[in-house]
Design an enzyme around this catalytic site. Structure first.
Site, PDB file in Angstrom:
ATOM      1  N   HIS A  22       0.824  -1.221   0.000  1.00  0.00           N
ATOM      2  CA  HIS A  22       0.000   0.000   0.000  1.00  0.00           C
ATOM      3  C   HIS A  22       0.853   1.264   0.000  1.00  0.00           C
ATOM      4  O   HIS A  22       0.334   2.347  -0.241  1.00  0.00           O
ATOM      5  CB  HIS A  22      -0.910  -0.015   1.225  1.00  0.00           C
ATOM      6  CG  HIS A  22      -2.351   0.267   0.943  1.00  0.00           C
ATOM      7  ND1 HIS A  22      -2.904   0.354  -0.316  1.00  0.00           N
ATOM      8  CD2 HIS A  22      -3.379   0.477   1.800  1.00  0.00           C
ATOM      9  CE1 HIS A  22      -4.197   0.604  -0.225  1.00  0.00           C
ATOM     10  NE2 HIS A  22      -4.515   0.687   1.039  1.00  0.00           N
ATOM     11  N   ASN A  69      -7.119   5.976   4.058  1.00  0.00           N
ATOM     12  CA  ASN A  69      -8.540   6.324   3.934  1.00  0.00           C
ATOM     13  C   ASN A  69      -8.818   7.801   4.160  1.00  0.00           C
ATOM     14  O   ASN A  69      -9.924   8.263   3.860  1.00  0.00           O
ATOM     15  CB  ASN A  69      -9.376   5.496   4.910  1.00  0.00           C
ATOM     16  CG  ASN A  69      -9.312   4.022   4.616  1.00  0.00           C
ATOM     17  OD1 ASN A  69      -8.658   3.582   3.671  1.00  0.00           O
ATOM     18  ND2 ASN A  69      -9.980   3.235   5.427  1.00  0.00           N
ATOM     19  N   ASP A  94      -0.666   2.787  -5.252  1.00  0.00           N
ATOM     20  CA  ASP A  94      -0.644   1.374  -5.624  1.00  0.00           C
ATOM     21  C   ASP A  94      -1.911   1.036  -6.398  1.00  0.00           C
ATOM     22  O   ASP A  94      -2.929   1.692  -6.228  1.00  0.00           O
ATOM     23  CB  ASP A  94      -0.546   0.508  -4.368  1.00  0.00           C
ATOM     24  CG  ASP A  94      -1.752   0.685  -3.449  1.00  0.00           C
ATOM     25  OD1 ASP A  94      -1.929   1.802  -2.924  1.00  0.00           O
ATOM     26  OD2 ASP A  94      -2.520  -0.271  -3.269  1.00  0.00           O
ATOM     27  N   ASN A 115      -9.379   3.257  -1.623  1.00  0.00           N
ATOM     28  CA  ASN A 115      -9.858   4.114  -0.533  1.00  0.00           C
ATOM     29  C   ASN A 115      -9.162   5.474  -0.478  1.00  0.00           C
ATOM     30  O   ASN A 115      -9.777   6.463  -0.096  1.00  0.00           O
ATOM     31  CB  ASN A 115      -9.741   3.393   0.807  1.00  0.00           C
ATOM     32  CG  ASN A 115     -10.743   2.271   0.930  1.00  0.00           C
ATOM     33  OD1 ASN A 115     -11.836   2.343   0.371  1.00  0.00           O
ATOM     34  ND2 ASN A 115     -10.372   1.227   1.639  1.00  0.00           N
TER      35      ASN A 115
END
Length: 191
Positions: A22, A69, A94, A115
């Protein structure tokens, strides 16, 4: 054609996540900051680590200090303060739908379930910004995605991701100066 004034990498802050898939966007920003001699400094005001170029063409590089997020909070704060339009922003993140070792440059489009992009859409009210998508591959089944992105890639996968990051950074001047078609042609045909 607009120049990029803000390069912002998406990831999760903290040592626990530093080597996870991530954080490919953070890896990109770290390498660019190093190559451009930009010192990233924490800024509570922008919820980010941010650095400014010393080049004639002023631009900023940033890594949100928020979790993925909430990435939009950092981007919105920086864009508002420096009066940066969405089309002058490159978000590096990513991407599960791109093979490991590949990178894609594109403008606009949907969030594709990412997200960090969802947060940016909500906070700036636009999807009209540039994205550099770093391929991390897909685990094969939807229910495995969360664990997959929050785990470290194998050493072979990390090498391939790093190669795609280095390849895309070779196009930094083209991307930064708004030569997007040239950058896309070079990035998408030199795999």
């Amino acid at each position: 054609m607009s120049q990029i004034k803000l390069f912002i990498g998406l990831g999760n802050p903290g040592e626990k996540y530093s080597d996870t898939r991530h954080n490919a966007g953070f890896w990109w920003i770290d390498l660019v900051a190093h190559q451009q001699n930009i010192n990233l400094q924490n800024s509570d005001k922008f919820f980010s680590s941010i650095g400014k170029s010393s080049n004639a063409e002023e631009f900023y590089v940033a890594k949100p200090n928020t979790f993925m997020n909430d990435s939009g909070k950092a981007l919105a704060a920086i864009a508002k303060f420096y009066k940066i339009n969405p089309n002058e922003i490159l978000v590096i993140h990513d991407d599960l739908d791109i093979d490991v070792g590949q990178a894609k440059l594109k403008f606009g489009g949907s969030h594709g379930g990412h997200n960090g992009l969802k947060s940016i859409f909500a906070c700036i009210g636009s999807q009209d910004f540039w994205r550099l998508k770093i391929g991390i591959g897909h685990p094969g089944e939807k229910h495995l995605v969360v664990d997959y992105v929050l785990k470290n890639p194998s050493s072979k996968e990390r090498d391939l991701i790093d190669e795609s990051i280095e390849r895309s950074i070779q196009l930094f001047n083209e991307i930064g100066s708004g030569q997007f078609e040239k950058a896309m042609l070079n990035l998408h045909t030199n795999k």
